[in-house]
Design an enzyme around this catalytic site. Sequence first.
Site, PDB file in Angstrom:
ATOM      1  N   ASP A  66     -38.646 -49.455  27.868  1.00 15.98           N
ATOM      2  CA  ASP A  66     -38.538 -48.739  29.128  1.00 15.98           C
ATOM      3  C   ASP A  66     -39.280 -49.588  30.171  1.00 15.98           C
ATOM      4  O   ASP A  66     -40.007 -50.519  29.817  1.00 15.98           O
ATOM      5  CB  ASP A  66     -39.169 -47.357  28.971  1.00 15.98           C
ATOM      6  CG  ASP A  66     -39.198 -46.566  30.268  1.00 15.98           C
ATOM      7  OD1 ASP A  66     -38.172 -46.544  30.962  1.00 15.98           O
ATOM      8  OD2 ASP A  66     -40.251 -45.991  30.585  1.00 15.98           O
ATOM      9  N   ASP A 121     -40.694 -48.240  33.911  1.00 17.04           N
ATOM     10  CA  ASP A 121     -41.757 -47.488  34.586  1.00 17.04           C
ATOM     11  C   ASP A 121     -42.618 -46.738  33.574  1.00 17.04           C
ATOM     12  O   ASP A 121     -42.104 -45.972  32.759  1.00 17.04           O
ATOM     13  CB  ASP A 121     -41.141 -46.463  35.560  1.00 17.04           C
ATOM     14  CG  ASP A 121     -40.296 -47.130  36.632  1.00 17.04           C
ATOM     15  OD1 ASP A 121     -40.861 -47.546  37.649  1.00 17.04           O
ATOM     16  OD2 ASP A 121     -39.069 -47.247  36.426  1.00 17.04           O
ATOM     17  N   ASP A 137     -42.629 -44.431  27.403  1.00 17.55           N
ATOM     18  CA  ASP A 137     -43.772 -43.550  27.686  1.00 17.55           C
ATOM     19  C   ASP A 137     -43.404 -42.092  27.862  1.00 17.55           C
ATOM     20  O   ASP A 137     -44.261 -41.288  28.223  1.00 17.55           O
ATOM     21  CB  ASP A 137     -44.473 -44.023  28.972  1.00 17.55           C
ATOM     22  CG  ASP A 137     -43.646 -43.727  30.213  1.00 17.55           C
ATOM     23  OD1 ASP A 137     -42.464 -44.141  30.250  1.00 17.55           O
ATOM     24  OD2 ASP A 137     -44.160 -43.072  31.130  1.00 17.55           O
TER      25      ASP A 137
END
Length: 230
Positions: free
Chosen positions: A10, A12, A181
Amino acid sequence: MAPPRLLVFDLDGTLIDSRIDLCNSINAMLSYFGRLALPEAVIASYIGDGASMLVRRALGDPEGDTHDEDFVHEALTFFLGYYRIHKLDFTYVYDGVIEALTAIRTAHPRLPMAVLTNKPVNPSRDICVHFGLNHYFFQNYGGNSFHTKKPDPHGLKTLIEEASALTGSEISASETMMIGDSDVDVLTARNAGARVLGCSFGLSPHALAAAKPDLMVQAPSEWPAALGLA
């Protein structure tokens, strides 16, 4: 657990901390339309499902008639235009990311790595180029690269196919590790049949923990050992 043969990151909250620039861009959009600013923590909780959903949530999730959809589209256009200019004002690469990626690449030079984010693909690629992250990845797909976004598995499955062609050897979903995250990343991996490494230092630690990733780390420096690639 055998070491993975494909790593998909991922962006961000995993490779970069873009919270301030995203929040500032959302509040600029709200101010432009005469709305009150939102606290950074509230906006951060909206990140992860793509720009359209981020804007929609910031506006209070309007839906129903054509006027609402036209307004959301206008707000999204303003947000994207503002963010395009300000996406690097405060954004930075998390400490330890470059070192971890370098360690993995040095120890496993043929291991394919890619980015799969719900951020629009152009700013995603621009940010990676700016910070020199692009050199580590054979591909970078964004939220508008396909007809669906994460947690739909299409993007991840596409990367598995491309990595298999790149290496000349079929890579299975179970040999693929999604690194992210948020619960969106966990669900993406689950929907594709892949494994997932959660990053508790990112933007959505509570939602991530509730989704129960296969592995969890508290810092990027832990990636090589946690993945069995040290």
